[in-house]
Design a protein around this motif. Sequence first.
Motif, PDB file in Angstrom:
ATOM      1  N   ILE A 154      36.492  34.811  38.837  1.00 37.51           N
ATOM      2  CA  ILE A 154      36.090  35.488  40.067  1.00 37.51           C
ATOM      3  C   ILE A 154      34.865  36.369  39.825  1.00 37.51           C
ATOM      4  N   MET A 155      34.014  36.451  40.839  1.00 39.83           N
ATOM      5  CA  MET A 155      33.063  37.539  40.899  1.00 39.83           C
ATOM      6  C   MET A 155      33.740  38.601  41.754  1.00 39.83           C
ATOM      7  N   GLY A 156      34.031  39.719  41.131  1.00 38.24           N
ATOM      8  CA  GLY A 156      34.709  40.751  41.885  1.00 38.24           C
ATOM      9  C   GLY A 156      35.206  41.846  40.974  1.00 38.24           C
ATOM     10  N   GLY A 157      35.585  42.947  41.600  1.00 37.98           N
ATOM     11  CA  GLY A 157      36.143  44.051  40.866  1.00 37.98           C
ATOM     12  C   GLY A 157      35.090  44.916  40.199  1.00 37.98           C
ATOM     13  N   ALA A 158      35.568  46.037  39.692  1.00 35.40           N
ATOM     14  CA  ALA A 158      34.717  46.963  38.969  1.00 35.40           C
ATOM     15  C   ALA A 158      35.593  47.738  37.997  1.00 35.40           C
ATOM     16  N   LEU A 159      35.028  48.097  36.857  1.00 39.63           N
ATOM     17  CA  LEU A 159      35.751  48.932  35.916  1.00 39.63           C
ATOM     18  C   LEU A 159      35.703  50.395  36.327  1.00 39.63           C
ATOM     19  N   GLY A 160      34.682  50.750  37.097  1.00 33.21           N
ATOM     20  CA  GLY A 160      34.530  52.140  37.499  1.00 33.21           C
ATOM     21  C   GLY A 160      34.107  52.275  38.943  1.00 33.21           C
ATOM     22  N   VAL A 161      32.821  52.557  39.163  1.00 34.67           N
ATOM     23  CA  VAL A 161      32.303  52.801  40.505  1.00 34.67           C
ATOM     24  C   VAL A 161      32.223  51.496  41.291  1.00 34.67           C
ATOM     25  N   GLY A 162      32.628  51.555  42.564  1.00 33.71           N
ATOM     26  CA  GLY A 162      32.571  50.379  43.423  1.00 33.71           C
ATOM     27  C   GLY A 162      31.247  50.266  44.140  1.00 33.71           C
ATOM     28  N   ASN A 163      31.200  49.356  45.133  1.00 35.31           N
ATOM     29  CA  ASN A 163      29.990  49.258  45.957  1.00 35.31           C
ATOM     30  C   ASN A 163      30.276  49.556  47.434  1.00 35.31           C
ATOM     31  N   THR A 164      31.333  49.023  47.997  1.00 34.33           N
ATOM     32  CA  THR A 164      31.642  49.323  49.397  1.00 34.33           C
ATOM     33  C   THR A 164      32.760  50.343  49.540  1.00 34.33           C
ATOM     34  N   GLY A 165      33.152  50.928  48.442  1.00 31.56           N
ATOM     35  CA  GLY A 165      34.090  52.039  48.401  1.00 31.56           C
ATOM     36  C   GLY A 165      33.862  52.785  47.111  1.00 31.56           C
ATOM     37  N   PRO A 166      34.389  53.996  46.992  1.00 31.99           N
ATOM     38  CA  PRO A 166      34.138  54.784  45.787  1.00 31.99           C
ATOM     39  C   PRO A 166      34.500  54.052  44.493  1.00 31.99           C
ATOM     40  N   VAL A 167      35.625  53.326  44.514  1.00 33.17           N
ATOM     41  CA  VAL A 167      36.058  52.579  43.317  1.00 33.17           C
ATOM     42  C   VAL A 167      36.354  51.118  43.644  1.00 33.17           C
ATOM     43  N   GLN A 168      35.965  50.684  44.853  1.00 34.51           N
ATOM     44  CA  GLN A 168      36.293  49.329  45.289  1.00 34.51           C
ATOM     45  C   GLN A 168      35.053  48.450  45.338  1.00 34.51           C
ATOM     46  N   GLU A 169      35.191  47.276  44.761  1.00 35.77           N
ATOM     47  CA  GLU A 169      34.183  46.221  44.941  1.00 35.77           C
ATOM     48  C   GLU A 169      34.561  45.433  46.186  1.00 35.77           C
ATOM     49  N   PHE A 170      33.563  44.957  46.917  1.00 37.86           N
ATOM     50  CA  PHE A 170      33.754  44.397  48.250  1.00 37.86           C
ATOM     51  C   PHE A 170      34.748  43.240  48.283  1.00 37.86           C
ATOM     52  N   ASN A 171      34.590  42.232  47.417  1.00 35.18           N
ATOM     53  CA  ASN A 171      35.430  41.037  47.504  1.00 35.18           C
ATOM     54  C   ASN A 171      36.913  41.371  47.368  1.00 35.18           C
ATOM     55  N   ILE A 172      37.244  42.297  46.485  1.00 34.56           N
ATOM     56  CA  ILE A 172      38.642  42.691  46.309  1.00 34.56           C
ATOM     57  C   ILE A 172      39.093  43.582  47.460  1.00 34.56           C
ATOM     58  N   GLN A 173      38.210  44.429  47.931  1.00 37.71           N
ATOM     59  CA  GLN A 173      38.543  45.354  49.021  1.00 37.71           C
ATOM     60  C   GLN A 173      38.864  44.613  50.310  1.00 37.71           C
ATOM     61  N   VAL A 174      38.231  43.470  50.544  1.00 42.67           N
ATOM     62  CA  VAL A 174      38.482  42.722  51.780  1.00 42.67           C
ATOM     63  C   VAL A 174      39.948  42.319  51.885  1.00 42.67           C
ATOM     64  N   ASP A 175      40.544  41.881  50.771  1.00 43.74           N
ATOM     65  CA  ASP A 175      41.945  41.432  50.808  1.00 43.74           C
ATOM     66  C   ASP A 175      42.645  41.817  49.509  1.00 43.74           C
ATOM     67  N   PRO A 176      43.036  43.105  49.388  1.00 44.25           N
ATOM     68  CA  PRO A 176      43.685  43.547  48.153  1.00 44.25           C
ATOM     69  C   PRO A 176      44.991  42.823  47.861  1.00 44.25           C
ATOM     70  N   GLU A 177      45.759  42.517  48.903  1.00 46.95           N
ATOM     71  CA  GLU A 177      47.046  41.855  48.687  1.00 46.95           C
ATOM     72  C   GLU A 177      46.853  40.453  48.103  1.00 46.95           C
ATOM     73  N   ALA A 178      45.831  39.741  48.584  1.00 43.65           N
ATOM     74  CA  ALA A 178      45.531  38.424  48.014  1.00 43.65           C
ATOM     75  C   ALA A 178      45.101  38.560  46.558  1.00 43.65           C
ATOM     76  N   ALA A 179      44.289  39.566  46.281  1.00 40.28           N
ATOM     77  CA  ALA A 179      43.862  39.780  44.891  1.00 40.28           C
ATOM     78  C   ALA A 179      45.066  40.051  43.998  1.00 40.28           C
ATOM     79  N   ARG A 180      46.019  40.813  44.498  1.00 38.35           N
ATOM     80  CA  ARG A 180      47.215  41.102  43.696  1.00 38.35           C
ATOM     81  C   ARG A 180      47.986  39.827  43.389  1.00 38.35           C
ATOM     82  N   VAL A 181      48.102  38.939  44.362  1.00 40.98           N
ATOM     83  CA  VAL A 181      48.761  37.648  44.121  1.00 40.98           C
ATOM     84  C   VAL A 181      48.057  36.894  43.001  1.00 40.98           C
ATOM     85  N   VAL A 182      46.753  36.824  43.059  1.00 42.21           N
ATOM     86  CA  VAL A 182      45.978  36.077  42.065  1.00 42.21           C
ATOM     87  C   VAL A 182      46.117  36.707  40.682  1.00 42.21           C
TER      88      VAL A 182
END
Length: 346
Positions: A159-187
Amino acid sequence: MAVQAVWLDCDPGHDDAMAILLAGYSPALQLLGVSTVASNQVVEKTTRNALDMLDLIGLTHIGVVMGQAKPLLRPAALLCPEIHGETGLDGPQGGPVLPHSGRQALPGKAAIVMFEAIQQHYGRQPQQRVQLVCTGALTNAALLLLLYPEVAGMIEITIMGGALGVGNTGPVQEFNIQVDPEAARVVFEAGVPLTMVPLEVTHTALATPEVLGRMFSRGGAGSISPFKALVELLLTFFASTYKDVFGFHGGAPLHDPCAIAAVIAPSIFKFELMRVDIETVSPLAAGQTVCDIWHQSSAPKNCRVAREMDVDAFWELMLAAVDATDLAAPMNKPQPAPEAAAAQEA
Protein backbone atom coordinates in the motif's frame (compact mmCIF):
# COMPACT_ATOMS: atom_id res chain seq x y z
CA MET A 1 13.65 -12.41 -12.65
CA ALA A 2 10.12 -13.70 -13.19
CA VAL A 3 7.46 -11.21 -14.21
CA GLN A 4 5.12 -10.50 -11.30
CA ALA A 5 1.37 -10.29 -11.73
CA VAL A 6 -0.16 -7.13 -10.27
CA TRP A 7 -3.67 -5.92 -9.61
CA LEU A 8 -3.85 -2.15 -9.04
CA ASP A 9 -6.53 -0.79 -6.70
CA CYS A 10 -6.53 3.01 -6.93
CA ASP A 11 -8.33 6.35 -6.92
CA PRO A 12 -6.79 7.94 -10.01
CA GLY A 13 -5.53 11.42 -9.37
CA HIS A 14 -2.28 12.85 -10.71
CA ASP A 15 0.15 10.54 -8.95
CA ASP A 16 -2.10 7.51 -9.57
CA ALA A 17 -1.96 8.29 -13.29
CA MET A 18 1.82 7.97 -13.10
CA ALA A 19 1.46 4.75 -11.08
CA ILE A 20 -0.76 3.30 -13.82
CA LEU A 21 1.84 3.90 -16.51
CA LEU A 22 4.62 2.52 -14.29
CA ALA A 23 2.59 -0.64 -13.62
CA GLY A 24 1.60 -0.93 -17.27
CA TYR A 25 5.01 -0.35 -18.83
CA SER A 26 7.44 -1.95 -16.40
CA PRO A 27 8.91 -5.11 -17.95
CA ALA A 28 8.93 -6.64 -14.45
CA LEU A 29 5.14 -6.55 -14.09
CA GLN A 30 2.02 -7.99 -15.70
CA LEU A 31 -0.92 -5.73 -14.96
CA LEU A 32 -3.99 -7.95 -14.55
CA GLY A 33 -6.54 -5.20 -14.03
CA VAL A 34 -7.52 -2.04 -12.20
CA SER A 35 -10.19 -1.38 -9.58
CA THR A 36 -11.21 2.05 -8.38
CA VAL A 37 -12.42 3.53 -5.11
CA ALA A 38 -13.73 6.85 -3.90
CA SER A 39 -11.18 9.04 -2.15
CA ASN A 40 -9.37 11.57 -4.33
CA GLN A 41 -12.73 12.05 -6.02
CA VAL A 42 -16.08 10.25 -6.19
CA VAL A 43 -15.79 6.75 -7.60
CA GLU A 44 -17.51 7.60 -10.89
CA LYS A 45 -14.76 10.16 -11.59
CA THR A 46 -11.88 7.96 -10.44
CA THR A 47 -13.22 5.18 -12.67
CA ARG A 48 -13.45 7.51 -15.66
CA ASN A 49 -9.91 8.69 -14.99
CA ALA A 50 -8.59 5.12 -14.90
CA LEU A 51 -10.29 4.26 -18.20
CA ASP A 52 -9.12 7.46 -19.86
CA MET A 53 -5.53 7.03 -18.65
CA LEU A 54 -5.27 3.41 -19.76
CA ASP A 55 -6.63 4.24 -23.21
CA LEU A 56 -4.39 7.28 -23.49
CA ILE A 57 -1.29 5.12 -22.98
CA GLY A 58 -2.42 2.31 -25.27
CA LEU A 59 -3.51 -0.26 -22.65
CA THR A 60 -7.06 -0.74 -23.87
CA HIS A 61 -6.89 -4.46 -23.04
CA ILE A 62 -6.66 -3.73 -19.29
CA GLY A 63 -10.08 -3.89 -17.69
CA VAL A 64 -11.30 -1.46 -15.04
CA VAL A 65 -13.96 -2.29 -12.47
CA MET A 66 -15.70 0.37 -10.38
CA GLY A 67 -15.27 -0.25 -6.68
CA GLN A 68 -16.77 1.18 -3.53
CA ALA A 69 -18.37 4.62 -3.46
CA LYS A 70 -18.13 4.99 0.34
CA PRO A 71 -16.17 3.59 3.28
CA LEU A 72 -17.20 0.43 5.10
CA LEU A 73 -18.79 2.15 8.11
CA ARG A 74 -18.56 5.90 7.54
CA PRO A 75 -21.25 7.90 5.77
CA ALA A 76 -19.16 9.26 2.91
CA ALA A 77 -15.66 9.24 1.52
CA LEU A 78 -13.32 12.14 2.12
CA LEU A 79 -12.45 13.83 -1.16
CA CYS A 80 -9.45 15.89 -2.18
CA PRO A 81 -10.46 18.45 -4.85
CA GLU A 82 -8.02 20.98 -3.41
CA ILE A 83 -5.18 18.73 -4.61
CA HIS A 84 -6.56 16.94 -7.68
CA GLY A 85 -9.30 19.30 -8.87
CA GLU A 86 -12.96 18.73 -9.59
CA THR A 87 -12.32 15.92 -12.08
CA GLY A 88 -9.60 14.27 -10.01
CA LEU A 89 -7.19 14.87 -12.91
CA ASP A 90 -7.44 18.59 -13.63
CA GLY A 91 -5.02 20.54 -15.76
CA PRO A 92 -3.50 23.96 -14.94
CA GLN A 93 -6.57 25.82 -16.22
CA GLY A 94 -8.97 23.52 -14.37
CA GLY A 95 -11.17 20.87 -15.91
CA PRO A 96 -10.23 17.61 -17.58
CA VAL A 97 -7.15 17.25 -19.75
CA LEU A 98 -7.32 13.56 -20.69
CA PRO A 99 -9.16 12.61 -23.88
CA HIS A 100 -12.39 10.78 -23.11
CA SER A 101 -11.93 7.11 -23.99
CA GLY A 102 -15.57 6.15 -24.44
CA ARG A 103 -14.81 2.73 -22.91
CA GLN A 104 -16.95 1.49 -20.03
CA ALA A 105 -16.02 -0.22 -16.79
CA LEU A 106 -16.37 -3.97 -16.43
CA PRO A 107 -19.70 -5.19 -15.03
CA GLY A 108 -19.88 -6.62 -11.54
CA LYS A 109 -18.74 -5.87 -8.02
CA ALA A 110 -15.08 -5.00 -7.63
CA ALA A 111 -14.29 -7.55 -4.92
CA ILE A 112 -15.77 -10.37 -7.03
CA VAL A 113 -13.98 -9.29 -10.22
CA MET A 114 -10.71 -8.90 -8.32
CA PHE A 115 -11.00 -12.32 -6.73
CA GLU A 116 -11.83 -14.08 -9.98
CA ALA A 117 -8.85 -12.51 -11.75
CA ILE A 118 -6.48 -13.27 -8.87
CA GLN A 119 -7.73 -16.82 -8.45
CA GLN A 120 -7.46 -17.52 -12.17
CA HIS A 121 -3.89 -16.25 -12.40
CA TYR A 122 -2.81 -17.93 -9.17
CA GLY A 123 -4.31 -21.20 -10.41
CA ARG A 124 -1.97 -21.05 -13.40
CA GLN A 125 1.08 -19.97 -11.39
CA PRO A 126 0.62 -21.07 -7.76
CA GLN A 127 4.32 -20.71 -7.06
CA GLN A 128 4.03 -16.90 -7.08
CA ARG A 129 1.52 -14.75 -5.22
CA VAL A 130 -0.31 -11.99 -7.07
CA GLN A 131 0.72 -8.51 -5.93
CA LEU A 132 -2.25 -6.39 -4.88
CA VAL A 133 -1.06 -2.77 -4.91
CA CYS A 134 -3.41 -0.29 -3.20
CA THR A 135 -2.88 3.43 -3.70
CA GLY A 136 -6.20 4.74 -2.40
CA ALA A 137 -8.58 3.95 0.44
CA LEU A 138 -8.48 0.26 1.39
CA THR A 139 -12.22 -0.38 1.12
CA ASN A 140 -12.03 -2.73 -1.89
CA ALA A 141 -9.11 -4.65 -0.40
CA ALA A 142 -10.95 -5.11 2.91
CA LEU A 143 -14.07 -6.41 1.18
CA LEU A 144 -11.96 -8.78 -0.91
CA LEU A 145 -10.41 -10.24 2.26
CA LEU A 146 -13.75 -10.42 4.12
CA LEU A 147 -15.67 -12.07 1.28
CA TYR A 148 -12.88 -14.40 0.19
CA PRO A 149 -10.61 -15.17 3.17
CA GLU A 150 -8.85 -17.81 1.07
CA VAL A 151 -7.38 -15.04 -1.06
CA ALA A 152 -4.92 -14.32 1.78
CA GLY A 153 -2.94 -17.33 0.57
CA MET A 154 -2.82 -16.03 -3.00
CA ILE A 155 -1.72 -12.41 -2.60
CA GLU A 156 0.74 -10.00 -1.10
CA ILE A 157 -0.44 -6.45 -0.48
CA THR A 158 1.60 -3.30 -0.92
CA ILE A 159 0.00 0.00 0.00
CA MET A 160 0.87 3.62 -0.42
CA GLY A 161 -0.44 4.98 2.80
CA GLY A 162 0.12 5.71 6.43
CA ALA A 163 2.74 7.69 8.25
CA LEU A 164 5.14 6.99 11.08
CA GLY A 165 4.63 10.48 12.45
CA VAL A 166 3.08 13.60 10.95
CA GLY A 167 0.15 13.11 8.58
CA ASN A 168 -1.00 15.14 5.59
CA THR A 169 -4.79 15.53 5.85
CA GLY A 170 -4.78 15.23 9.62
CA PRO A 171 -2.23 15.85 12.36
CA VAL A 172 -1.16 12.17 12.38
CA GLN A 173 -3.33 10.78 9.57
CA GLU A 174 -2.35 10.06 6.00
CA PHE A 175 -5.24 10.56 3.58
CA ASN A 176 -5.69 7.03 2.17
CA ILE A 177 -5.97 5.47 5.64
CA GLN A 178 -8.05 8.35 7.00
CA VAL A 179 -10.71 7.87 4.31
CA ASP A 180 -11.59 4.39 5.61
CA PRO A 181 -9.85 3.48 8.88
CA GLU A 182 -12.04 0.43 9.47
CA ALA A 183 -11.08 -1.02 6.08
CA ALA A 184 -7.43 -0.37 6.84
CA ARG A 185 -7.80 -2.22 10.13
CA VAL A 186 -9.23 -5.24 8.30
CA VAL A 187 -6.29 -5.27 5.90
CA PHE A 188 -3.63 -4.81 8.60
CA GLU A 189 -5.11 -7.60 10.73
CA ALA A 190 -5.76 -10.08 7.92
CA GLY A 191 -2.46 -11.93 8.25
CA VAL A 192 -1.57 -11.37 4.60
CA PRO A 193 2.03 -10.37 3.72
CA LEU A 194 1.81 -6.57 3.86
CA THR A 195 4.13 -3.74 2.86
CA MET A 196 3.45 -0.09 3.70
CA VAL A 197 5.14 2.79 1.87
CA PRO A 198 4.42 5.79 4.14
CA LEU A 199 4.54 9.54 3.67
CA GLU A 200 8.05 9.77 5.08
CA VAL A 201 9.27 7.84 2.02
CA THR A 202 6.93 9.18 -0.65
CA HIS A 203 7.74 12.75 0.31
CA THR A 204 11.27 12.10 -0.98
CA ALA A 205 9.99 11.30 -4.51
CA LEU A 206 9.76 14.94 -5.54
CA ALA A 207 9.16 15.78 -9.19
CA THR A 208 11.69 18.61 -9.08
CA PRO A 209 12.38 20.89 -12.03
CA GLU A 210 15.59 18.93 -12.58
CA VAL A 211 13.71 15.61 -12.72
CA LEU A 212 11.09 17.04 -15.05
CA GLY A 213 13.85 18.43 -17.25
CA ARG A 214 15.26 14.94 -17.59
CA MET A 215 11.80 13.48 -18.21
CA PHE A 216 10.94 15.84 -21.02
CA SER A 217 14.37 16.08 -22.65
CA ARG A 218 14.92 12.34 -23.01
CA GLY A 219 14.45 10.89 -26.46
CA GLY A 220 16.09 13.61 -28.52
CA ALA A 221 16.11 17.32 -29.12
CA GLY A 222 13.23 19.44 -30.26
CA SER A 223 9.71 19.84 -28.95
CA ILE A 224 8.31 17.20 -26.61
CA SER A 225 5.72 14.70 -27.82
CA PRO A 226 1.97 15.23 -27.32
CA PHE A 227 2.00 12.58 -24.58
CA LYS A 228 4.85 14.17 -22.63
CA ALA A 229 3.23 17.58 -23.06
CA LEU A 230 0.11 16.20 -21.41
CA VAL A 231 2.16 14.67 -18.58
CA GLU A 232 3.77 18.08 -18.11
CA LEU A 233 0.32 19.67 -17.75
CA LEU A 234 -0.71 17.11 -15.13
CA LEU A 235 2.46 17.46 -13.09
CA THR A 236 2.38 21.26 -13.34
CA PHE A 237 -1.12 21.31 -11.83
CA PHE A 238 -0.11 18.81 -9.14
CA ALA A 239 2.96 20.85 -8.17
CA SER A 240 0.89 24.02 -8.00
CA THR A 241 -1.74 22.58 -5.66
CA TYR A 242 0.89 20.95 -3.45
CA LYS A 243 2.63 24.29 -3.16
CA ASP A 244 -0.61 26.09 -2.31
CA VAL A 245 -1.89 23.52 0.21
CA PHE A 246 1.26 22.07 1.79
CA GLY A 247 3.94 24.61 0.97
CA PHE A 248 6.02 22.23 -1.15
CA HIS A 249 8.30 24.41 -3.25
CA GLY A 250 10.55 21.80 -4.85
CA GLY A 251 7.89 19.96 -6.82
CA ALA A 252 5.05 17.61 -5.93
CA PRO A 253 5.74 14.17 -4.43
CA LEU A 254 4.69 11.25 -6.62
CA HIS A 255 3.32 9.17 -3.77
CA ASP A 256 1.59 6.31 -5.54
CA PRO A 257 4.29 5.16 -7.98
CA CYS A 258 6.49 4.48 -4.94
CA ALA A 259 4.24 1.52 -4.04
CA ILE A 260 4.62 0.13 -7.57
CA ALA A 261 8.39 0.65 -7.32
CA ALA A 262 8.45 -1.34 -4.07
CA VAL A 263 7.10 -4.34 -6.00
CA ILE A 264 9.36 -3.86 -9.03
CA ALA A 265 12.60 -3.19 -7.14
CA PRO A 266 12.37 -3.85 -3.39
CA SER A 267 16.17 -3.65 -3.24
CA ILE A 268 16.03 0.16 -3.62
CA PHE A 269 14.13 0.42 -0.32
CA LYS A 270 15.09 -0.14 3.29
CA PHE A 271 12.31 -1.98 5.10
CA GLU A 272 11.63 -2.74 8.73
CA LEU A 273 9.18 -5.35 9.99
CA MET A 274 7.08 -3.93 12.80
CA ARG A 275 3.66 -3.89 14.42
CA VAL A 276 1.28 -1.37 12.88
CA ASP A 277 -2.20 -0.79 14.32
CA ILE A 278 -4.94 1.43 12.92
CA GLU A 279 -6.72 3.95 15.14
CA THR A 280 -10.46 3.83 14.40
CA VAL A 281 -12.08 5.44 17.46
CA SER A 282 -10.38 8.69 18.38
CA PRO A 283 -12.13 11.83 17.08
CA LEU A 284 -8.68 13.42 16.85
CA ALA A 285 -6.72 10.64 15.20
CA ALA A 286 -9.01 8.15 13.41
CA GLY A 287 -6.94 6.81 10.54
CA GLN A 288 -3.57 7.04 12.28
CA THR A 289 -1.14 4.23 11.56
CA VAL A 290 0.31 3.52 15.00
CA CYS A 291 3.77 2.19 14.16
CA ASP A 292 5.74 0.37 16.86
CA ILE A 293 9.10 1.73 15.73
CA TRP A 294 10.79 0.82 19.06
CA HIS A 295 9.44 -2.77 18.93
CA GLN A 296 7.81 -2.53 22.33
CA SER A 297 4.49 -4.18 21.42
CA SER A 298 3.81 -7.79 22.37
CA ALA A 299 1.46 -8.13 19.38
CA PRO A 300 2.78 -9.96 16.28
CA LYS A 301 4.65 -7.87 13.74
CA ASN A 302 2.27 -7.51 10.81
CA CYS A 303 3.75 -5.04 8.33
CA ARG A 304 6.98 -4.44 6.44
CA VAL A 305 7.38 -0.66 6.56
CA ALA A 306 9.54 1.21 4.08
CA ARG A 307 11.88 3.56 5.95
CA GLU A 308 14.03 4.84 3.08
CA MET A 309 14.10 4.79 -0.72
CA ASP A 310 16.94 5.29 -3.21
CA VAL A 311 15.38 8.31 -4.89
CA ASP A 312 17.70 8.29 -7.92
CA ALA A 313 16.91 4.62 -8.56
CA PHE A 314 13.19 5.35 -8.23
CA TRP A 315 13.39 8.09 -10.83
CA GLU A 316 15.30 5.82 -13.20
CA LEU A 317 12.38 3.38 -13.03
CA MET A 318 9.88 6.19 -13.48
CA LEU A 319 11.68 7.87 -16.38
CA ALA A 320 12.15 4.55 -18.19
CA ALA A 321 8.41 3.87 -17.87
CA VAL A 322 7.54 7.34 -19.18
CA ASP A 323 9.83 6.77 -22.17
CA ALA A 324 8.28 3.35 -22.85
CA THR A 325 4.80 4.84 -22.60
CA ASP A 326 5.81 7.66 -24.91
CA LEU A 327 6.79 5.16 -27.60
CA ALA A 328 3.47 3.33 -27.33
CA ALA A 329 1.02 6.18 -26.70
CA PRO A 330 -1.55 6.31 -29.52
CA MET A 331 -1.75 10.11 -29.34
CA ASN A 332 1.86 10.28 -30.59
CA LYS A 333 1.10 8.28 -33.73
CA PRO A 334 0.45 10.20 -36.96
CA GLN A 335 -3.28 10.41 -37.58
CA PRO A 336 -4.71 10.01 -41.10
CA ALA A 337 -5.99 13.16 -42.76
CA PRO A 338 -9.79 13.56 -42.59
CA GLU A 339 -10.10 12.73 -46.32
CA ALA A 340 -8.08 9.53 -45.88
CA ALA A 341 -10.05 8.53 -42.80
CA ALA A 342 -13.34 9.06 -44.66
CA ALA A 343 -12.08 6.97 -47.56
CA GLN A 344 -11.09 4.15 -45.19
CA GLU A 345 -14.53 4.19 -43.60
CA ALA A 346 -16.18 4.07 -47.01
